[in-house]
Design a protein around this motif. Structure first.
Motif, PDB file in Angstrom:
ATOM      1  N   ILE A   1     -10.394  10.256   0.158  1.00 56.69           N
ATOM      2  CA  ILE A   1      -8.646  11.251   0.595  1.00 56.69           C
ATOM      3  C   ILE A   1      -9.157  11.045   1.930  1.00 56.69           C
ATOM      4  CG2 ILE A   1      -7.981  13.825   0.559  1.00 56.69           C
ATOM      5  CD1 ILE A   1      -8.483  13.603  -2.160  1.00 56.69           C
ATOM      6  N   VAL A   2      -7.830  10.815   2.378  1.00 58.78           N
ATOM      7  CA  VAL A   2      -7.537  10.102   3.830  1.00 58.78           C
ATOM      8  C   VAL A   2      -6.707  11.683   4.897  1.00 58.78           C
ATOM      9  CG1 VAL A   2      -7.183   9.151   6.076  1.00 58.78           C
ATOM     10  CG2 VAL A   2      -7.489   7.890   4.229  1.00 58.78           C
ATOM     11  N   VAL A   3      -7.574  12.955   5.650  1.00 53.99           N
ATOM     12  CA  VAL A   3      -7.437  14.092   6.400  1.00 53.99           C
ATOM     13  C   VAL A   3      -6.352  13.683   7.683  1.00 53.99           C
ATOM     14  CG1 VAL A   3      -7.723  16.216   7.114  1.00 53.99           C
ATOM     15  CG2 VAL A   3      -8.636  15.428   4.429  1.00 53.99           C
ATOM     16  N   GLY A   4      -5.935  14.461   8.278  1.00 51.85           N
ATOM     17  CA  GLY A   4      -5.366  13.686   9.602  1.00 51.85           C
ATOM     18  C   GLY A   4      -3.554  14.862   9.925  1.00 51.85           C
ATOM     19  N   HIS A   5      -3.774  14.654  10.853  1.00 52.29           N
ATOM     20  CA  HIS A   5      -3.438  15.403  11.491  1.00 52.29           C
ATOM     21  C   HIS A   5      -1.152  14.811  11.780  1.00 52.29           C
ATOM     22  CE1 HIS A   5      -1.423  19.796  12.937  1.00 52.29           C
ATOM     23  NE2 HIS A   5      -1.049  19.018  14.000  1.00 52.29           N
TER      24      HIS A   5
ATOM     25  N   ILE B   1       1.235  -1.268   0.419  1.00 51.02           N
ATOM     26  CA  ILE B   1       0.190  -0.303  -0.079  1.00 51.02           C
ATOM     27  C   ILE B   1       0.797   1.307   0.009  1.00 51.02           C
ATOM     28  CG2 ILE B   1      -1.669   1.209   1.696  1.00 51.02           C
ATOM     29  CD1 ILE B   1      -2.633  -1.029   2.446  1.00 51.02           C
ATOM     30  N   SER B   2       1.397   2.233  -0.957  1.00 54.96           N
ATOM     31  CA  SER B   2       1.032   3.057  -1.021  1.00 54.96           C
ATOM     32  C   SER B   2       0.682   4.609  -0.555  1.00 54.96           C
ATOM     33  CB  SER B   2       2.038   3.455  -2.567  1.00 54.96           C
ATOM     34  OG  SER B   2       2.502   2.931  -3.311  1.00 54.96           O
ATOM     35  N   LEU B   3       1.243   4.954   0.450  1.00 50.80           N
ATOM     36  CA  LEU B   3       0.406   6.645   0.370  1.00 50.80           C
ATOM     37  C   LEU B   3       1.079   7.521  -0.140  1.00 50.80           C
ATOM     38  CD1 LEU B   3       0.960   5.997   4.676  1.00 50.80           C
ATOM     39  CD2 LEU B   3      -0.374   5.178   3.244  1.00 50.80           C
ATOM     40  N   VAL B   4       0.109   8.593  -0.948  1.00 52.61           N
ATOM     41  CA  VAL B   4       0.352   9.537  -2.238  1.00 52.61           C
ATOM     42  C   VAL B   4      -0.248  10.912  -1.581  1.00 52.61           C
ATOM     43  CG1 VAL B   4       0.615   9.889  -4.165  1.00 52.61           C
ATOM     44  CG2 VAL B   4       0.419   7.514  -3.679  1.00 52.61           C
ATOM     45  N   ASN B   5       0.923  11.758  -0.992  1.00 56.04           N
ATOM     46  CA  ASN B   5      -0.070  13.516  -0.958  1.00 56.04           C
ATOM     47  C   ASN B   5      -0.751  13.810  -1.569  1.00 56.04           C
ATOM     48  OD1 ASN B   5       1.834  16.147   0.596  1.00 56.04           O
ATOM     49  ND2 ASN B   5      -0.738  15.638   0.443  1.00 56.04           N
ATOM     50  N   ALA B   6      -2.341  13.986  -1.702  1.00 60.06           N
ATOM     51  CA  ALA B   6      -2.864  14.162  -2.387  1.00 60.06           C
ATOM     52  C   ALA B   6      -3.097  16.028  -2.601  1.00 60.06           C
ATOM     53  CB  ALA B   6      -4.533  14.246  -2.302  1.00 60.06           C
ATOM     54  N   PRO B   7      -3.089  16.423  -3.912  1.00 58.22           N
ATOM     55  CA  PRO B   7      -3.221  17.835  -4.070  1.00 58.22           C
ATOM     56  C   PRO B   7      -3.504  19.299  -2.475  1.00 58.22           C
ATOM     57  CG  PRO B   7      -3.214  17.050  -5.506  1.00 58.22           C
ATOM     58  CD  PRO B   7      -3.813  15.787  -5.102  1.00 58.22           C
ATOM     59  N   ASP B   8      -2.444  19.623  -2.487  1.00 56.76           N
ATOM     60  CA  ASP B   8      -3.678  20.601  -1.083  1.00 56.76           C
ATOM     61  C   ASP B   8      -2.964  21.996  -1.619  1.00 56.76           C
ATOM     62  OD1 ASP B   8      -1.102  20.769  -0.466  1.00 56.76           O
ATOM     63  OD2 ASP B   8      -0.392  19.064   1.039  1.00 56.76           O
ATOM     64  N   ASP B   9      -3.456  22.627  -2.521  1.00 63.71           N
ATOM     65  CA  ASP B   9      -3.115  23.846  -2.839  1.00 63.71           C
ATOM     66  C   ASP B   9      -4.471  24.202  -2.621  1.00 63.71           C
ATOM     67  OD1 ASP B   9      -4.560  24.476  -5.562  1.00 63.71           O
ATOM     68  OD2 ASP B   9      -3.236  22.309  -5.638  1.00 63.71           O
ATOM     69  N   ILE B  10      -4.916  25.748  -2.717  1.00 67.34           N
ATOM     70  CA  ILE B  10      -5.633  26.676  -2.653  1.00 67.34           C
ATOM     71  C   ILE B  10      -6.526  25.608  -3.167  1.00 67.34           C
ATOM     72  CG2 ILE B  10      -6.893  28.580  -2.577  1.00 67.34           C
ATOM     73  CD1 ILE B  10      -4.533  30.332  -1.695  1.00 67.34           C
ATOM     74  N   GLU B  11      -6.500  25.873  -4.827  1.00 68.30           N
ATOM     75  CA  GLU B  11      -7.567  25.271  -5.594  1.00 68.30           C
ATOM     76  C   GLU B  11      -8.399  24.050  -5.234  1.00 68.30           C
ATOM     77  OE1 GLU B  11      -9.182  26.886  -7.540  1.00 68.30           O
ATOM     78  OE2 GLU B  11      -8.206  29.183  -7.164  1.00 68.30           O
TER      79      GLU B  11
ATOM     80  N   ILE C   1      -1.493  29.215   8.742  1.00 67.51           N
ATOM     81  CA  ILE C   1      -0.946  29.970   9.961  1.00 67.51           C
ATOM     82  C   ILE C   1       0.582  30.096  10.046  1.00 67.51           C
ATOM     83  CG2 ILE C   1      -1.327  29.422  12.159  1.00 67.51           C
ATOM     84  CD1 ILE C   1      -3.819  27.655  11.094  1.00 67.51           C
ATOM     85  N   PRO C   2       0.290  31.837  10.810  1.00 70.61           N
ATOM     86  CA  PRO C   2       1.947  31.551  10.883  1.00 70.61           C
ATOM     87  C   PRO C   2       2.092  31.369  12.480  1.00 70.61           C
ATOM     88  CG  PRO C   2       0.525  33.634  11.269  1.00 70.61           C
ATOM     89  CD  PRO C   2       0.597  32.760  10.334  1.00 70.61           C
ATOM     90  N   GLY C   3       3.813  31.234  13.348  1.00 71.97           N
ATOM     91  CA  GLY C   3       3.791  30.390  14.613  1.00 71.97           C
ATOM     92  C   GLY C   3       4.665  29.473  14.458  1.00 71.97           C
TER      93      GLY C   3
ATOM     94  N   ASP D   1      -2.241  15.475   4.905  1.00 73.37           N
ATOM     95  CA  ASP D   1      -1.612  15.995   6.464  1.00 73.37           C
ATOM     96  C   ASP D   1      -2.089  17.436   6.562  1.00 73.37           C
ATOM     97  OD1 ASP D   1      -0.166  16.165   8.255  1.00 73.37           O
ATOM     98  OD2 ASP D   1       0.710  15.471   8.225  1.00 73.37           O
ATOM     99  N   THR D   2      -2.662  18.030   7.203  1.00 66.34           N
ATOM    100  CA  THR D   2      -3.288  19.597   8.495  1.00 66.34           C
ATOM    101  C   THR D   2      -1.836  19.700   8.832  1.00 66.34           C
ATOM    102  OG1 THR D   2      -3.377  18.375   9.832  1.00 66.34           O
ATOM    103  CG2 THR D   2      -6.202  18.649   8.300  1.00 66.34           C
ATOM    104  N   VAL D   3      -0.699  19.204   9.398  1.00 69.20           N
ATOM    105  CA  VAL D   3       0.392  19.762   9.422  1.00 69.20           C
ATOM    106  C   VAL D   3       0.753  21.049   8.136  1.00 69.20           C
ATOM    107  CG1 VAL D   3       2.670  19.878  10.469  1.00 69.20           C
ATOM    108  CG2 VAL D   3       1.218  18.406  11.066  1.00 69.20           C
ATOM    109  N   LYS D   4       1.090  20.215   7.548  1.00 67.17           N
ATOM    110  CA  LYS D   4       1.538  20.474   5.682  1.00 67.17           C
ATOM    111  C   LYS D   4       0.288  22.305   5.616  1.00 67.17           C
ATOM    112  CE  LYS D   4       2.913  20.530   1.638  1.00 67.17           C
ATOM    113  NZ  LYS D   4       2.800  19.523   0.138  1.00 67.17           N
TER     114      LYS D   4
END
Length: 387
Positions: free
Chosen positions: A181-185, A83-93, A220-222, A211-214
């Motif tokens: 699409i699986v979302v998580g921190h 099972i490969s984990l692939v980063n889905a597009p997470d740009d604004i659009e 969010i600045p910090g 990934d909500t970290v990314k």
């Protein structure tokens, strides 16, 4: 051919590194006044060690033991490489169009996907931007849960005694994440456990994730991007921190916050957030009228025996605020072990607190045990208020 070429490259780089280390040591011994023979002999003794060390490091770094090279942004489950984990597009659009997905979180016996196991999983299903289903289950592991893990998530051996086996949970998990699409921190951590667990029980070849970290880093600045820290800073409901379903809900709230911030006019977003926080604060003030430390600002510095997220999460039980900085609004500073901190880090919080105290501000410094005692004492007032 690629594997053979990689092996040769690694060996050549290791050899060159060993030669370089030998030359540097030889030059150093000569400068120190040792004879040529002693300098050369001492340097050559180190050469095999340098070669072996660099060889091992390069093998690990370049993934020599992995059968296939992984594309950037992907991760392959260690179990059978299925099972490969692939980063889905997470740009604004892409995030604008994200309406259907699942949010996942796990609690585990430890930090290693190879050695440890899941003890809890939580999944929420989102359709058209709304939560339509919530699923959570404890999972009975075949190994003991560590005391460190129990200290973080509060899940003990007794809680797991009658929990379902992993095999009983897998069908529910697969049916929810399949083709989603699986979302998580820091979700790759959770999916490393999940993909390893389900790889022999499903035909799923890959899982797309966000990934909500990314996402949070992009809007969010910090300095701290831990889930509980972000939730407290943004006034998001955290539920029971470090429990799978509540953390999944918090991650979803964080994602929705980021999407709103990135897709809404700045002035309008600021107005919406001001109104949301105002309404939330009024509700919290009513809820925590019994608490003498309601709306008091706490900051933390150093390392602690208990998990920091857990300690910070206790503040919501008494209506207090978590703050990243020490300033004139700070009332309490919880000080852990600061022996390892660089001078600038000590000065940033503890040093600043000492300066303000010297100027006459009332800041109370607490140890970890004193902080826990304060929270417990305040909690008893809630019980008395009910009586």
């Amino acid at each position: 051919m690629k594997n053979t070429s990689s092996k040769k490259t690694i060996k050549v780089l290791s050899l060159l590194s060993a030669v370089l280390v030998t030359f540097i040591l030889f030059s150093y011994y000569l400068v120190e006044g040792h004879g040529i023979f002693i300098s050369l002999a001492s340097s050559l003794l180190v050469a095999p060690l340098a070669y072996g060390f660099v060889l091992i490091c390069l093998q690990q770094l370049l993934g020599q033991n992995v059968k296939e090279l992984k594309a950037p942004g992907s991760f392959t489950s260690n179990k059978n490489n299925r099972i490969s984990l692939v980063n889905a597009p997470d740009d604004i659009e892409s995030l604008k169009k994200l309406t259907d997905y699942v949010v996942l979180d796990t609690e585990t016996t430890g930090l290693s996907p190879e050695k440890d196991q899941m003890v809890e999983i939580g999944i929420i299903t989102v359709k058209n931007g709304e939560i339509t289903n919530e699923y959570t289950s404890l999972i009975k592991p075949t190994i003991p849960i560590s005391s460190e893990a129990t200290a973080i998530n509060g899940i003990s051996e007794s809680d797991l005694r009658d929990a379902p086996q992993l095999e009983d949970v897998i069908p529910d998990v697969v049916s929810r994440i399949k083709n989603q699409i699986v979302v998580g921190h820091n979700v790759t951590f959770d999916l490393a456990f999940v993909s390893r667990a389900i790889s022999d029980h499903t035909e799923i070849a890959s899982i797309s994730y966000i990934d909500t970290v990314k996402v949070a880093r992009n809007c969010i600045p910090g300095k701290s991007y831990r889930l509980q820290s972000l939730a407290n800073r943004l006034c998001l409901d955290t539920g029971n921190a470090h429990r799978a379903l509540d953390d999944a809900k918090t991650a979803n709230s964080l994602l929705q916050y980021c999407i709103r911030k990135m897709t809404t006019d700045e002035k309008e977003f600021t107005h919406q957030e001001r109104e949301r926080k105002k309404s939330q604060k009024a509700a919290i003030a009513k809820e925590f009228a019994w608490s003498p430390i309601f709306d008091k600002n706490f900051a933390f510095t150093g390392d602690f025996f208990l998990d920091r997220d857990y300690l910070e999460g206790l503040l919501k039980d008494v209506g207090a605020n978590l703050r990243e900085k020490v300033n004139t609004k700070t009332v309490y500073l919880v000080v852990g072990d600061i022996s390892h901190l660089p001078e600038w880090a000590v000065a940033r919080k503890l040093g600043k607190a000492n300066e303000l105290i010297a100027e006459g501000q009332n800041i109370t410094k607490l140890t970890e045990s004193e902080y826990i005692a304060l929270i417990e004492q305040t909690r008893t007032l809630k019980q008395k208020n009910r009586e």
